[in-house]
Design an enzyme around this catalytic site. Structure first.
Site, PDB file in Angstrom:
ATOM      1  N   GLU A  70      -3.839   7.754  -4.368  1.00  0.00           N
ATOM      2  CA  GLU A  70      -4.276   7.203  -5.654  1.00  0.00           C
ATOM      3  C   GLU A  70      -5.610   7.809  -6.078  1.00  0.00           C
ATOM      4  OE1 GLU A  70      -4.187   2.922  -5.442  1.00  0.00           O
ATOM      5  OE2 GLU A  70      -2.125   2.925  -4.766  1.00  0.00           O
TER       6      GLU A  70
ATOM      7  N   ARG B 177       0.846  -1.185   0.000  1.00  0.00           N
ATOM      8  CA  ARG B 177       0.000   0.000   0.000  1.00  0.00           C
ATOM      9  C   ARG B 177       0.887   1.242   0.000  1.00  0.00           C
ATOM     10  NH1 ARG B 177      -3.664  -2.438  -1.689  1.00  0.00           N
ATOM     11  NH2 ARG B 177      -5.671  -2.906  -0.733  1.00  0.00           N
TER      12      ARG B 177
ATOM     13  N   HIS C  32      -1.368   0.752  -9.935  1.00  0.00           N
ATOM     14  CA  HIS C  32      -2.065  -0.199  -9.044  1.00  0.00           C
ATOM     15  C   HIS C  32      -2.726  -1.328  -9.864  1.00  0.00           C
ATOM     16  CE1 HIS C  32      -4.187  -0.639  -4.897  1.00  0.00           C
ATOM     17  NE2 HIS C  32      -3.996  -1.820  -5.470  1.00  0.00           N
ATOM     18  N   VAL C  33      -1.884  -2.093 -10.519  1.00  0.00           N
ATOM     19  CA  VAL C  33      -2.391  -3.170 -11.384  1.00  0.00           C
ATOM     20  C   VAL C  33      -1.801  -4.536 -11.029  1.00  0.00           C
ATOM     21  CG1 VAL C  33      -2.956  -1.710 -13.379  1.00  0.00           C
ATOM     22  CG2 VAL C  33      -0.613  -2.586 -13.127  1.00  0.00           C
TER      23      VAL C  33
HETATM   24  P1  NAP Z   1      -1.504 -11.481   4.754  1.00  0.00           P
HETATM   25  O1  NAP Z   1      -1.478 -12.903   4.341  1.00  0.00           O
HETATM   26  O2  NAP Z   1      -2.372 -11.079   5.883  1.00  0.00           O
HETATM   27  O3  NAP Z   1       0.009 -11.047   5.058  1.00  0.00           O
HETATM   28  C1  NAP Z   1       0.326  -9.847   5.636  1.00  0.00           C
HETATM   29  C2  NAP Z   1       1.736  -9.936   6.200  1.00  0.00           C
HETATM   30  O4  NAP Z   1       2.097  -8.651   6.689  1.00  0.00           O
HETATM   31  C3  NAP Z   1       1.916 -10.923   7.316  1.00  0.00           C
HETATM   32  O5  NAP Z   1       3.068 -11.671   7.073  1.00  0.00           O
HETATM   33  C4  NAP Z   1       2.092 -10.080   8.570  1.00  0.00           C
HETATM   34  O6  NAP Z   1       3.047 -10.713   9.415  1.00  0.00           O
HETATM   35  C5  NAP Z   1       2.648  -8.767   8.008  1.00  0.00           C
HETATM   36  N1  NAP Z   1       2.214  -7.618   8.787  1.00  0.00           N
HETATM   37  C6  NAP Z   1       0.946  -7.273   9.126  1.00  0.00           C
HETATM   38  N2  NAP Z   1       0.953  -6.174   9.879  1.00  0.00           N
HETATM   39  C7  NAP Z   1       2.232  -5.807  10.024  1.00  0.00           C
HETATM   40  C8  NAP Z   1       2.880  -4.753  10.721  1.00  0.00           C
HETATM   41  N3  NAP Z   1       2.181  -3.847  11.434  1.00  0.00           N
HETATM   42  N4  NAP Z   1       4.220  -4.678  10.666  1.00  0.00           N
HETATM   43  C9  NAP Z   1       4.924  -5.583   9.966  1.00  0.00           C
HETATM   44  N5  NAP Z   1       4.374  -6.608   9.293  1.00  0.00           N
HETATM   45  C10 NAP Z   1       3.042  -6.724   9.327  1.00  0.00           C
HETATM   46  O7  NAP Z   1      -1.935 -10.539   3.534  1.00  0.00           O
HETATM   47  P2  NAP Z   1      -1.729 -10.805   1.963  1.00  0.00           P
HETATM   48  O8  NAP Z   1      -2.876 -11.553   1.438  1.00  0.00           O
HETATM   49  O9  NAP Z   1      -0.355 -11.323   1.738  1.00  0.00           O
HETATM   50  O10 NAP Z   1      -1.851  -9.281   1.437  1.00  0.00           O
HETATM   51  C11 NAP Z   1      -0.977  -8.296   1.922  1.00  0.00           C
HETATM   52  C12 NAP Z   1      -1.346  -6.912   1.432  1.00  0.00           C
HETATM   53  O11 NAP Z   1      -0.933  -6.740   0.084  1.00  0.00           O
HETATM   54  C13 NAP Z   1      -2.837  -6.566   1.386  1.00  0.00           C
HETATM   55  O12 NAP Z   1      -3.338  -6.228   2.659  1.00  0.00           O
HETATM   56  C14 NAP Z   1      -2.865  -5.402   0.405  1.00  0.00           C
HETATM   57  O13 NAP Z   1      -2.707  -4.190   1.103  1.00  0.00           O
HETATM   58  C15 NAP Z   1      -1.633  -5.636  -0.476  1.00  0.00           C
HETATM   59  N6  NAP Z   1      -2.046  -5.999  -1.838  1.00  0.00           N
HETATM   60  C16 NAP Z   1      -1.781  -5.135  -2.865  1.00  0.00           C
HETATM   61  C17 NAP Z   1      -2.158  -5.464  -4.163  1.00  0.00           C
HETATM   62  C18 NAP Z   1      -1.911  -4.543  -5.309  1.00  0.00           C
HETATM   63  O14 NAP Z   1      -2.691  -4.551  -6.258  1.00  0.00           O
HETATM   64  N7  NAP Z   1      -0.835  -3.788  -5.293  1.00  0.00           N
HETATM   65  C19 NAP Z   1      -2.821  -6.659  -4.421  1.00  0.00           C
HETATM   66  C20 NAP Z   1      -3.075  -7.503  -3.361  1.00  0.00           C
HETATM   67  C21 NAP Z   1      -2.674  -7.172  -2.075  1.00  0.00           C
HETATM   68  P3  NAP Z   1       3.002 -10.568  11.011  1.00  0.00           P
HETATM   69  O15 NAP Z   1       1.565 -10.816  11.404  1.00  0.00           O
HETATM   70  O16 NAP Z   1       3.975 -11.575  11.506  1.00  0.00           O
HETATM   71  O17 NAP Z   1       3.441  -9.163  11.290  1.00  0.00           O
HETATM   72  C1  8YV Z   2      -7.176  -4.549  -6.042  1.00  0.00           C
HETATM   73  C2  8YV Z   2      -5.582  -4.778  -4.076  1.00  0.00           C
HETATM   74  O1  8YV Z   2      -6.812  -4.075  -7.301  1.00  0.00           O
HETATM   75  O2  8YV Z   2      -6.335  -6.894  -3.366  1.00  0.00           O
HETATM   76  C3  8YV Z   2      -5.914  -5.781  -3.044  1.00  0.00           C
HETATM   77  O3  8YV Z   2      -5.706  -5.467  -1.852  1.00  0.00           O
HETATM   78  O4  8YV Z   2      -5.017  -3.767  -3.804  1.00  0.00           O
HETATM   79  C4  8YV Z   2      -5.884  -5.064  -5.509  1.00  0.00           C
HETATM   80  O5  8YV Z   2      -5.872  -6.408  -5.798  1.00  0.00           O
HETATM   81  C5  8YV Z   2      -7.879  -3.490  -5.302  1.00  0.00           C
HETATM   82  O6  8YV Z   2      -8.594  -4.008  -4.230  1.00  0.00           O
HETATM   83  C6  8YV Z   2      -8.840  -2.758  -6.206  1.00  0.00           C
HETATM   84  O7  8YV Z   2      -8.920  -1.466  -5.798  1.00  0.00           O
END
Ligand code: NAP
Ligand code: 8YV
Length: 316
Positions: free
Chosen positions: A258, A229, A276-277
C-alpha cells in the site's frame, strides 16, 4: 523542542487536541532526515497508524521514546518485541471500529457477488442503451461464509453478514464458544465455504496464509474478501487465480504494498477494490482518533493507559 512526533495522518480535531497538550511536530511539516539528528533526543511520544507503523531503524533513533500510540487496531507495523525490550508500551484502538469495518466487509461481499463494480461502470459508460445488460451475476444469498480471524471484528462481521449466510464458519488457532462451525485448518474451511472473509491480523504469523492452494480451494465459484491485511494474501497468486478463473472473484480493501494496487488487479472486472477505507467514516475515525490521543494524554499525565496492546501488558 518537540516531545511528540506524529507520523500518521491525523484529523484537524486530533491535531487541536494534541497541540493543546503536547509540543508537537508532524512529519509532513519537516524534512525528517534533517530534523531527526537535532531533535530525536527530545521525542518521548510517537503517534503512528496501521499503514505507517514505525520501522525498526526509526525506533532505534529515538533514545528517549516512552510510548507509541497506534491509530488503528492492527499494529503489525510496530515491532512490539523491540518496543517491549526497551520498556516502551504500544497502544492501539480496538473495538471502536468493529461495526464500521464489518459494514465495509458486508458491502464488499454484496458488491462482489452481484458484480457491482462492473455494473456501475456499465451504467456510467452509457452502453446500457446500445448493448443491454451485462451477463447475470450469481446471488449473494444462502452462502457458506468462512471467517479467517473470528476476533472482535470477525464476530461483528459474522453477526452483520448472517442474513446472507446459509452457514457461518471460522478458522483461527483456537476453537471458541460461539454458534459457528469451527475448522481446525484453513484449507478445509476454504474448500467447504463459498466465500472466505479475512480479518486476521497481519505480521509474520499470518504472512501469505492465503496462498495458491487456499485460493484454489475457495474455487472458481467462490469469492475472497480481504479486510484484514494485504500481507496475509499472496498477491501474485491471487492475481494469477483471478486471471485464470481458479478463483471466481475478490473484494479487497488491503494490499501487500500500500498505497500501490497492482495494475493487473486494477484492470480486472471480477474484483471490487477499495483503498484501505474499512474504518473510514467520520464518526469511526473520530472515535479512533479520540482513543489514540487519550492514550497519549493518559501517559503524559501518569494515568493508566486505556488500550495497550497485549504484548505491552508487562509494562503497564
Ligand atoms: P482480534 O480481536 O485480535 O482478532 C484477531 C483474530 O484473528 C482472532 O480471532 C485470532 O484467533 C485470529 N488470529 C490471530 N492470529 C492468527 C493466526 N496466526 N492464524 C489464524 N488466526 C489468527 O483483532 P480485531 O480487532 O478483530 O482486528 C483484526 C485485524 O483486522 C487487525 O489486526 C487489522 O490487521 C485488521 N483491520 C483492518 C482494517 C481495515 O481498515 N481494513 C480495520 C481494522 C482492522 P486465534 O487467537 O484463535 O487464532
Ligand atoms: C486504519 C486499520 O485505517 O485499524 C486498523 O488496523 O487498518 C485501519 O482502521 C489504519 O490503521 C490507518 O492506517
Amino acid at each position: 523542542m518537540s516531545e511528540l512526533l506524529v507520523v500518521s495522518t491525523i484529523t484537524p480535531a486530533m491535531e487541536d487536541r494534541l497541540r493543546s497538550v503536547f509540543q508537537m511536530t508532524h512529519v509532513a511539516d519537516i524534512s525528517l532526515p534533517e530534523w531527526l539528528p537535532k531533535n530525536a533526543a527530545g521525542v518521548r511520544f510517537v503517534l503512528t497508524d496501521g499503514g505507517t507503523g514505525l520501522a525498526d531503524d526509526f525506533l532505534a533513533q529515538l533514545p528517549n521514546l516512552e510510548i507509541i500510540s497506534n491509530l488503528g487496531v492492527g499494529y503489525d507495523g510496530v515491532n512490539t518485541d523491540l518496543a517491549t525490550a526497551r520498556g516502551i508500551p504500544v497502544t492501539h484502538t480496538p473495538d471502536v471500529l468493529n461495526e464500521e469495518v464489518a459494514t465495509t466487509a458486508v458491502m464488499l461481499y454484496l458488491a462482489v457477488w452481484r458484480n457491482f463494480e462492473a455494473e456501475m461502470a456499465h451504467a456510467r459508460s452509457g452502453r446500457w442503451a446500445a448493448n443491454g445488460n451485462l451477463p447475470l451475476p450469481p446471488t449473494a444469498d444462502g452462502r457458506r461464509i468462512g471467517v479467517l480471524g473470528l476476533g472482535r471484528i470477525g464476530k461483528a462481521i459474522a453477526a452483520k453478514i448472517a442474513p446472507w449466510a446459509s452457514e457461518i464458519c471460522y478458522y483461527g488457532r483456537s476453537k471458541q464458544d460461539v454458534p459457528y462451525r469451527y475448522f481446525d485448518t484453513l484449507a478445509a474451511m476454504a474448500a467447504h465455504c463459498d466465500v472466505l472473509v479475512n480479518i486476521a491480523p497481519g505480521g509474520e504469523a499470518t504472512h501469505h496464509l492465503i496462498n495458491r492452494d487456499i485460493l484454489e480451494a475457495i474455487g472458481p465459484d467462490g469469492r475472497l474478501i480481504n479486510v484484514g491485511r494485504g500481507s496475509t494474501v499472496d498477491e501474485a497468486a491471487l492475481i494469477e487465480a483471478l486471471r485464470t478463473g481458479t478463483l471466481g472473484g475478490a473484494g479487497l480493501d488491503v494490499y501487500e504494498n500500500e498505497p500501490h494496487i497492482p495494475e493487473a488487479l486494477r484492470e480486472m472486472h471480477n474484483v471490487v477494490l477499495l483503498p484501505h477505507v474499512a474504518s473510514a467514516s467520520i464518526e469511526t475515525r473520530r472515535a479512533m482518533g479520540d482513543l489514540a490521543v487519550d492514550n497519549l494524554i493518559a501517559w503524559k499525565e501518569g494515568r493508566p493507559l486505556l488500550s495497550p496492546v497485549p504484548e505491552s501488558a508487562s509494562l503497564v
